[in-house]
Scaffold this motif. Sequence first.
Motif, PDB file in Angstrom:
ATOM      1  N   THR A   1       0.610   4.074   1.744  1.00  0.00           N
ATOM      2  CA  THR A   1       0.898   4.675   3.051  1.00  0.00           C
ATOM      3  C   THR A   1       1.511   3.696   4.047  1.00  0.00           C
ATOM      4  O   THR A   1       1.877   4.105   5.151  1.00  0.00           O
ATOM      5  CB  THR A   1      -0.393   5.249   3.656  1.00  0.00           C
ATOM      6  N   THR A   2       1.623   2.435   3.664  1.00  0.00           N
ATOM      7  CA  THR A   2       2.120   1.422   4.604  1.00  0.00           C
ATOM      8  C   THR A   2       3.521   1.726   5.136  1.00  0.00           C
ATOM      9  O   THR A   2       3.762   1.570   6.337  1.00  0.00           O
ATOM     10  CB  THR A   2       2.098   0.033   3.929  1.00  0.00           C
TER      11      THR A   2
ATOM     12  N   ASP B   1       0.840  -1.195   0.000  1.00  0.00           N
ATOM     13  CA  ASP B   1       0.000   0.000   0.000  1.00  0.00           C
ATOM     14  C   ASP B   1       0.877   1.247   0.000  1.00  0.00           C
ATOM     15  O   ASP B   1       2.022   1.222   0.473  1.00  0.00           O
ATOM     16  CB  ASP B   1      -0.928   0.027   1.216  1.00  0.00           C
TER      17      ASP B   1
ATOM     18  N   PHE C   1       4.836   4.326   6.000  1.00  0.00           N
ATOM     19  CA  PHE C   1       4.794   5.352   7.049  1.00  0.00           C
ATOM     20  C   PHE C   1       4.018   4.876   8.272  1.00  0.00           C
ATOM     21  O   PHE C   1       4.474   5.030   9.422  1.00  0.00           O
ATOM     22  CB  PHE C   1       4.161   6.636   6.512  1.00  0.00           C
ATOM     23  N   PHE C   2       2.838   4.287   8.050  1.00  0.00           N
ATOM     24  CA  PHE C   2       1.956   3.975   9.168  1.00  0.00           C
ATOM     25  C   PHE C   2       2.377   2.722   9.936  1.00  0.00           C
ATOM     26  O   PHE C   2       2.146   2.643  11.154  1.00  0.00           O
ATOM     27  CB  PHE C   2       0.512   3.828   8.679  1.00  0.00           C
TER      28      PHE C   2
END
Length: 247
Positions: free
Chosen positions: A63-64, A61, A66-67
């Motif tokens: 944003t993965t 993904d 970062f999150f």
Amino acid sequence: MSSSESFISHLIELRKRLMNAGIALLLVFICLFPWASDLYALLAQPLLAKLPKGGQMIATDVTTPFFVPLKVALMASFLIALPYILYQVWRFVAPGLYEHEKRMIVPLIFASTVLFFCGMSFAYFVVFPVVFGFVTAAAPIGVAVMTDIDKYLSFVLSMFMAFGITFQVPVAVVLLVRMGVVSVAKLREIRPYIIVGAFVIGAIFTPPDVVSQLMLALPLWLLYEAGIVVASWTRPVEKPVQLGSRF
């Protein structure tokens, strides 16, 4: 003090304790945030050490990347702040406890916390290398093992919870005996059912290989036996009879 005033005072006290716990968690998280990626690398080390040469983890993904490290930093912050959070819980419930309950709950909270950390450490240092070694070795020829970092985190958290809860067995056994719910003789009598249940739990919460299932089932059984030994040194608490509200 009327019942409504008492209820409002309890809500105010609860808000105070929740705020204290939340502030402590936030402060620890702010301190750990710059090292979020390093924390994830440390968490992923058991799998990275077992990957074939050139193997790596992936992020599917946008944003993965970062999150996921952010979640790891938050998890580490919670574990670091856990003693203070439990202290806030204790300060909230202590006024409503009998004296014999106060003497019992502090050692139980301490033992539960230590055992939970022991369960997580056992999973990280003992179980993960065995499980990941089995999984990577079982991959068919020509198949590259590249695990998504978010799915890896979910797997690790579920294993941490499974082993952390498993290591609470001695506390649960001692607590049941102290409360008079069950006797030590009865615990010994149901030992065969506990052993079968331990292997069933091991089969449910671990990957489908015999080694990892044994690594959860055997500690569960041994911790049950340890709980029986400790519980045999104690006796049920005689509960005082008091009328009226405990608050």
